[in-house]
Design a protein around this motif. Structure first.
Motif, PDB file in Angstrom:
ATOM      1  N   TYR A   1       8.215  78.938  80.860  1.00 22.81           N
ATOM      2  CA  TYR A   1       8.418  79.244  79.438  1.00 22.81           C
ATOM      3  C   TYR A   1       7.115  79.541  78.705  1.00 22.81           C
ATOM      4  CZ  TYR A   1      13.014  77.223  80.294  1.00 22.81           C
ATOM      5  OH  TYR A   1      14.269  76.973  80.786  1.00 22.81           O
TER       6      TYR A   1
ATOM      7  N   GLY B   1      18.504  76.543  88.607  1.00 19.54           N
ATOM      8  CA  GLY B   1      19.044  76.379  87.243  1.00 19.54           C
ATOM      9  C   GLY B   1      18.389  77.366  86.286  1.00 19.54           C
ATOM     10  N   GLU B   2      17.082  77.518  86.428  1.00 20.21           N
ATOM     11  CA  GLU B   2      16.351  78.442  85.547  1.00 20.21           C
ATOM     12  C   GLU B   2      16.713  79.901  85.851  1.00 20.21           C
ATOM     13  OE1 GLU B   2      12.377  75.653  84.763  1.00 20.21           O
ATOM     14  OE2 GLU B   2      12.434  76.988  86.485  1.00 20.21           O
TER      15      GLU B   2
ATOM     16  N   ASN C   1      19.636  80.912  86.817  1.00 19.79           N
ATOM     17  CA  ASN C   1      20.929  81.138  86.156  1.00 19.79           C
ATOM     18  C   ASN C   1      20.754  81.353  84.659  1.00 19.79           C
ATOM     19  OD1 ASN C   1      22.855  81.251  88.233  1.00 19.79           O
ATOM     20  ND2 ASN C   1      22.737  79.015  88.503  1.00 19.79           N
ATOM     21  N   LYS C   2      19.903  80.530  84.051  1.00 20.13           N
ATOM     22  CA  LYS C   2      19.670  80.649  82.610  1.00 20.13           C
ATOM     23  C   LYS C   2      19.054  82.021  82.290  1.00 20.13           C
ATOM     24  CE  LYS C   2      17.415  78.004  78.966  1.00 20.13           C
ATOM     25  NZ  LYS C   2      16.529  76.906  78.638  1.00 20.13           N
TER      26      LYS C   2
ATOM     27  N   ASP D   1      21.679  84.672  82.561  1.00 20.93           N
ATOM     28  CA  ASP D   1      22.641  84.600  81.448  1.00 20.93           C
ATOM     29  C   ASP D   1      22.067  85.364  80.243  1.00 20.93           C
ATOM     30  OD1 ASP D   1      24.254  83.114  83.065  1.00 20.93           O
ATOM     31  OD2 ASP D   1      23.837  81.180  82.102  1.00 20.93           O
TER      32      ASP D   1
END
Ligand SMILES: Cc1ncc(COP(=O)(O)O)c(C=O)c1O
Length: 467
Positions: A45, A439-440, A442-443, A446
């Motif tokens: 990030y 997980g990241e 997928n985020k 999205d």
């Protein structure tokens, strides 16, 4: 896009507009919009000056492999700063980080290279490559064997020789480039340039045949080298067709033409192996690398050469009194120390294995976008990929270039909190830090999908398919 306060004369945004020239930026649009100011970063990030969070989906410029705020790399820089903040490597001077990093790179190299030469950027690496190829052929008395074949849509940097190697017209137009002795072979993009009824393999064969034809037309005695990125990055994330490099190399060997691998993006795990060269079966005589070499925390890049090329440099330096090439910061000890720690962390944390573990999800999420009304083609290798946006999926017709639809999609993604990049027209690329988790991923997808859906909404509302 965050709206910087350009009306306040003393805001950072307006001071930026008054003082800075931005690379690869529409300068007149920038004067009106101002910058996006990034203040901090952590992991995958980054955060702007309003505190808004973004996934850095391009790892900066395809480079911060360890993401932001990796303490080990920061500590390596501080430690070396305290010990020796600068020294050079001219006239036989040396420093420990440079020596250890050179050894490490030779140990990691995909083929048996002899020596490493340090520079500060991918462009300098490729400019050095061009000079070494000319130097080498002069050492061999081959005064005419000087032409270097690159490819249309290749990206090799922006300095005079590197920009000449680059096969993208905006880098040549009105810069009076390319220089002489640089040629561009066909771009190996099957989706765009494959003929009707031609299989991918037949297309690769044709690419090699066309290369051979080019070498014969120019005269094999005038062609010195061929340079290629394993996956073409800034040209649109173009993954080579099956069998391409094998066929190309057969031609190169036949005419005694050197193979140069530009691993500036693909090196250090990006394609699921340590080197793109390994993923695509390349056998380079020279290799340039940069970016993830130091996870981009400090500028450093390198050129690796075969023993034969190195020996020609030794002979030339005897003849001329020195190998008269190098930069004030070649092998600078601070970036070298950071790069060395980066290479150690690659091993300690099994980064290549991590990429192999998460890459299938990255590929799956990309491939799910193939059905999206805007997406003509999806291209992926390891943790780098792109979608090509088209106006008509059946005919592959592109949108009118003046719409800059790729850039619009990237702007909408940025509003959603994802930084991606439009390259070579309407190709929207992702190339996240290699440390990204499932997980990241997928985020990230999205947000990418929301951005694409919003773009489709714009296309529909404005009837841009018929523009
Ligand atoms: C394949 C390749 N080569 C060379 C370069 C130039 O590197 P730099 O911007 O560090 O000069 C780049 C930059 O993106 C690149 O992608």
């Amino acid at each position: 896009m965050s709206s910087p306060n350009l009306s306040q004369g003393n805001s950072l945004a307006s001071r930026d507009v008054k003082s800075l020239i931005h690379p690869y930026t529409n300068l007149s649009a920038h004067e009106k919009q101002g910058p996006l100011i990034i203040e901090t970063g952590k992991g995958i990030y980054v955060y702007d000056d309003n505190g808004k969070e973004y996934i850095e989906g391009l790892a900066g410029l395809w480079c911060t492999s360890f993401g932001f705020g990796e303490q080990e790399l920061i500590d390596a820089a501080i430690k070396q700063m305290n010990k020796l903040p600068y020294y050079h490597s001219f006239a036989s001077k040396s420093t420990e980080p440079g020596i250890l990093l050179a050894e490490k790179l030779l140990e990691m190299a995909p083929v048996d290279f002899s020596k490493v030469f340090f520079v500060n950027s991918g462009s300098e690496a490729n400019d050095t490559v061009v000079k070494l190829i000319w130097y080498y052929n002069n050492a061999l008395g081959r005064k005419d064997k000087k032409k270097i074949i690159s490819r249309q849509k290749a990206y090799h940097g922006v300095t005079v020789a590197a920009a000449s190697l680059t096969g993208l017209p905006p880098l040549h137009n009105d810069f009076d480039l390319p220089i002489q002795n640089i040629l561009h072979a066909s771009c190996p993009h099957y989706y765009r340039f494959g003929k009707e009824n031609e299989t991918e393999e037949e297309f690769a064969t044709r690419m090699a045949d066309e290369l051979e034809q080019l070498i014969l037309e120019e005269g094999p005695d005038t062609v010195a080298a061929f340079i290629a990125e394993p996956v073409m990055g800034a040209g649109g994330v173009i993954v080579p067709p099956v069998g391409y490099f094998e066929k190309i190399q057969t031609v190169l060997k036949k005419y005694d033409v050197l193979m140069v691998a530009d691993e500036v993006i693909c090196g250090f795990g990006r394609t699921g192996n340590m080197w793109g060269t390994e993923t695509f079966g390349m056998e380079p005589d020279i290799l340039s690398c940069a970016k993830a070499l130091s996870s981009a925390y400090l500028p450093i890049a390198a050129v690796m050469v075969s023993e034969e090329i190195y020996q020609s440099m030794v002979r030339q330096s005897e003849k001329h009194g020195a190998f008269a090439h190098g930069y004030t910061y070649s092998g600078h000890p601070v970036p070298a120390a950071v790069a060395l720690r980066t290479m150690e962390l690659m091993e300690e944390r099994n980064i290549v294995e991590h990429v192999q573990t998460v890459a299938p999800l990255f590929k799956q999420r990309f491939e799910e976008l193939a059905d999206h009304p805007l997406v003509g083609e999806v291209r992926v290798s390891g943790l780098v990929g792109a979608v090509e946006l088209v106006a008509d999926k059946a005919t592959k017709r592109s949108f009118d270039a003046s719409l800059t639809l790729g850039a619009k999609a990237v702007g909408l993604m940025q509003e959603e909190g994802l930084i991606s990049r439009a390259v070579a027209g309407d190709n929207v690329a992702l190339c996240p830090p290699l440390i990204i988790t499932e997980g990241e991923i997928n985020k990230m997808f999205d947000l990418f999908t929301i951005g694409l859906d919003r773009t489709e909404g714009l296309v529909e509302a404005n009837n841009w398919r018929n523009t």
